[in-house]
Design a protein around this motif. Sequence first.
Motif, PDB file in Angstrom:
ATOM      1  N   PRO A 197       0.003   1.538  15.952  1.00  0.00           N
ATOM      2  CA  PRO A 197       0.235   0.137  15.807  1.00  0.00           C
ATOM      3  C   PRO A 197      -0.296  -0.146  14.303  1.00  0.00           C
ATOM      4  CG  PRO A 197      -0.883   0.856  17.745  1.00  0.00           C
ATOM      5  CD  PRO A 197      -0.533   2.356  16.956  1.00  0.00           C
ATOM      6  N   GLU A 198      -0.938   0.456  13.744  1.00  0.00           N
ATOM      7  CA  GLU A 198      -1.508  -0.083  12.248  1.00  0.00           C
ATOM      8  C   GLU A 198      -0.290   0.112  11.246  1.00  0.00           C
ATOM      9  OE1 GLU A 198      -3.531   3.345   9.585  1.00  0.00           O
ATOM     10  OE2 GLU A 198      -3.794   4.154  11.579  1.00  0.00           O
ATOM     11  N   LEU A 199       0.675   0.573  11.515  1.00  0.00           N
ATOM     12  CA  LEU A 199       2.183   0.453  10.581  1.00  0.00           C
ATOM     13  C   LEU A 199       2.406  -0.698  10.748  1.00  0.00           C
ATOM     14  CD1 LEU A 199       3.571   4.098  10.977  1.00  0.00           C
ATOM     15  CD2 LEU A 199       2.876   3.029   9.028  1.00  0.00           C
ATOM     16  N   SER A 200       2.234  -1.605  11.830  1.00  0.00           N
ATOM     17  CA  SER A 200       2.681  -3.110  11.756  1.00  0.00           C
ATOM     18  C   SER A 200       2.194  -4.015  10.866  1.00  0.00           C
ATOM     19  CB  SER A 200       2.176  -3.774  13.296  1.00  0.00           C
ATOM     20  OG  SER A 200       3.119  -2.950  14.164  1.00  0.00           O
ATOM     21  N   ASP A 201       0.873  -3.484  10.046  1.00  0.00           N
ATOM     22  CA  ASP A 201       0.301  -4.282   8.839  1.00  0.00           C
ATOM     23  C   ASP A 201       1.119  -4.415   7.811  1.00  0.00           C
ATOM     24  OD1 ASP A 201      -1.404  -5.480   7.204  1.00  0.00           O
ATOM     25  OD2 ASP A 201      -2.911  -4.067   7.462  1.00  0.00           O
ATOM     26  N   ASP A 202       1.903  -5.518   7.812  1.00  0.00           N
ATOM     27  CA  ASP A 202       2.917  -5.649   6.645  1.00  0.00           C
ATOM     28  C   ASP A 202       2.176  -5.865   5.428  1.00  0.00           C
ATOM     29  OD1 ASP A 202       5.599  -5.912   5.759  1.00  0.00           O
ATOM     30  OD2 ASP A 202       5.479  -7.907   5.495  1.00  0.00           O
ATOM     31  N   ARG A 203       0.965  -6.120   5.172  1.00  0.00           N
ATOM     32  CA  ARG A 203       0.183  -6.151   3.866  1.00  0.00           C
ATOM     33  C   ARG A 203       0.009  -4.712   3.451  1.00  0.00           C
ATOM     34  NH1 ARG A 203      -4.887  -9.141   6.039  1.00  0.00           N
ATOM     35  NH2 ARG A 203      -4.645  -7.864   7.634  1.00  0.00           N
ATOM     36  N   ARG A 204      -0.210  -3.698   4.138  1.00  0.00           N
ATOM     37  CA  ARG A 204      -0.431  -2.448   3.811  1.00  0.00           C
ATOM     38  C   ARG A 204       0.726  -1.611   3.799  1.00  0.00           C
ATOM     39  NH1 ARG A 204      -4.806   0.186   7.342  1.00  0.00           N
ATOM     40  NH2 ARG A 204      -4.671   1.844   5.643  1.00  0.00           N
ATOM     41  N   TYR A 205       1.646  -1.793   4.678  1.00  0.00           N
ATOM     42  CA  TYR A 205       2.781  -1.098   4.895  1.00  0.00           C
ATOM     43  C   TYR A 205       3.948  -1.926   4.584  1.00  0.00           C
ATOM     44  CZ  TYR A 205      -0.723   2.043   6.381  1.00  0.00           C
ATOM     45  OH  TYR A 205      -1.864   2.548   6.663  1.00  0.00           O
ATOM     46  N   ASP A 206       4.152  -2.543   3.600  1.00  0.00           N
ATOM     47  CA  ASP A 206       5.111  -3.675   3.238  1.00  0.00           C
ATOM     48  C   ASP A 206       6.471  -2.981   3.132  1.00  0.00           C
ATOM     49  OD1 ASP A 206       4.100  -2.674   0.870  1.00  0.00           O
ATOM     50  OD2 ASP A 206       4.390  -4.515  -0.243  1.00  0.00           O
TER      51      ASP A 206
END
Length: 498
Positions: free
Chosen positions: A179-188
């Motif tokens: 789920p954390e790969l959905s963080d578009d700020r960190r994994y843009d």
Amino acid sequence: MARPGECAKLSSIWRLLWLMRTVVDVALPQETYAPHSIRTEGHLTLGGLFPVHTRSIDGTPCRDLKKENGVQRLEAMMYALDQINQDDQLLPNITLGARVLDTCSRDTYALEQSLTFVQALITKDTSDVRCTNGEPPVFVKPEKVVGVIGASASSVSIMVANILRLFQIPQISYASTAPELSDDRRYDFFSRVVPPDSFQAQAMVDIIRALGWTYVSTIASEGSYGEKGVEAFTQLSKEAGGICIAQSLKIPHNPKLEDYDKTVQQLMETSNSRAVIIFASEEDIRGVLNATKRANQVGHFLWIGSDSWGAKSSPIHQLEDVAVGAVTILPKRSSIKGFDEYFTALTLENNRRNVWFAEFWEENFDCRLLSASKREDTSRKCTGQERIGIDSKYEQEGKVQFVIDAVYAMAHALHNMQRDLCPDHPGVCPQMEAAEGKVLLRYIRNTSFNGSAGTPVVFNKNGDAPGRYDLFQFQMTNSSTPEYKVVGQWVESLQLKV
């Protein structure tokens, strides 16, 4: 003056440059950090990251060959590139090449390997370098990698994404679901053609409620995939109400036999909680099932397995009796006939581009090649006339479709980018050559096409694919041979077969 965020980014880049100089220029020759890779020529080059080998536990990076998750997935990328390069409607006058690396199922090793992808973007000062005759050396400029297909494990994708984003290299994963790969700020610069585990966790909650279970335990492999998957399940089960978590257990990195035995012993401490949610790697699933057998608890636990289990035979090989009754989840997929024809036709003669294929051949046919074999001398000699699917068992691996879709997503994005930036140019024009990675990323996020199975391939604003799952149960059949049976699906809601 630079903003704080920019300073942090510059600091990260300088740390990376120092690491690259240490690894590439000073300490190690190229063969050390990229001992084997597949390289095919093209106007544009795509990187590929695949777990061709398992992680080792004795200090060396790589161990056993992974025939399905490694070699089949790798060949799915090569198959997709062949299909695209033969298609005169998709990227006409442009050939896609590849640089494919082995992650050895380990995040730190994959990070070291992925430095290969950014070499062309590093400007090195060679003014003080001279040959023995006093002349300046001629350096072969490494190919520029415009995008990366991979990785498989979420922990690997997370590690690699942190480097690729610094150099604006878009990445599309075919299997990473944390789920954390959905963080578009960190994994843009990260996208994926599989849904995140937040959807999968919701499906698990819905299954448990439908079965009327109220008391469950969870097992997670240490790392992003396992821990974040269980975390999502726990949060969603609290929101749903009526589900109590008896125990939440974690299997450490590089586990020993006693770690698995301890996990099963702990599960037995709450014997009324027979249902076990398991978000774990294949190796850890096998470890837990083996420990269950050693503890004489076959048939006691009711397993609910995540997509790392799915409908695979490898996690339960020779442990079928322990796995009977397990309910497992897998993103909806279809078998790709064209890939079956391609893969079963591969031979030692026609597949010299795959540097790991000879090792696969020995493993697949349980034989020994005469040249540089790692197998025992007692193994029979390979004839080279063996055929996949005839002289060995063959079944298409579950993520093949998604590897193909990831490659095609990159190709469609490049096609649309070329059409807009090079309207009067038949191939890669200077504007496209000079375009930053964020331009390609924008085209990736906006691409939409029917994938290899005929289902739409689209991305949301975070780069995620929509949640569509098939539900399986490992059941005994009339012939007394257990196999996976489809028992339902989850597409925004649970639908079980009656």
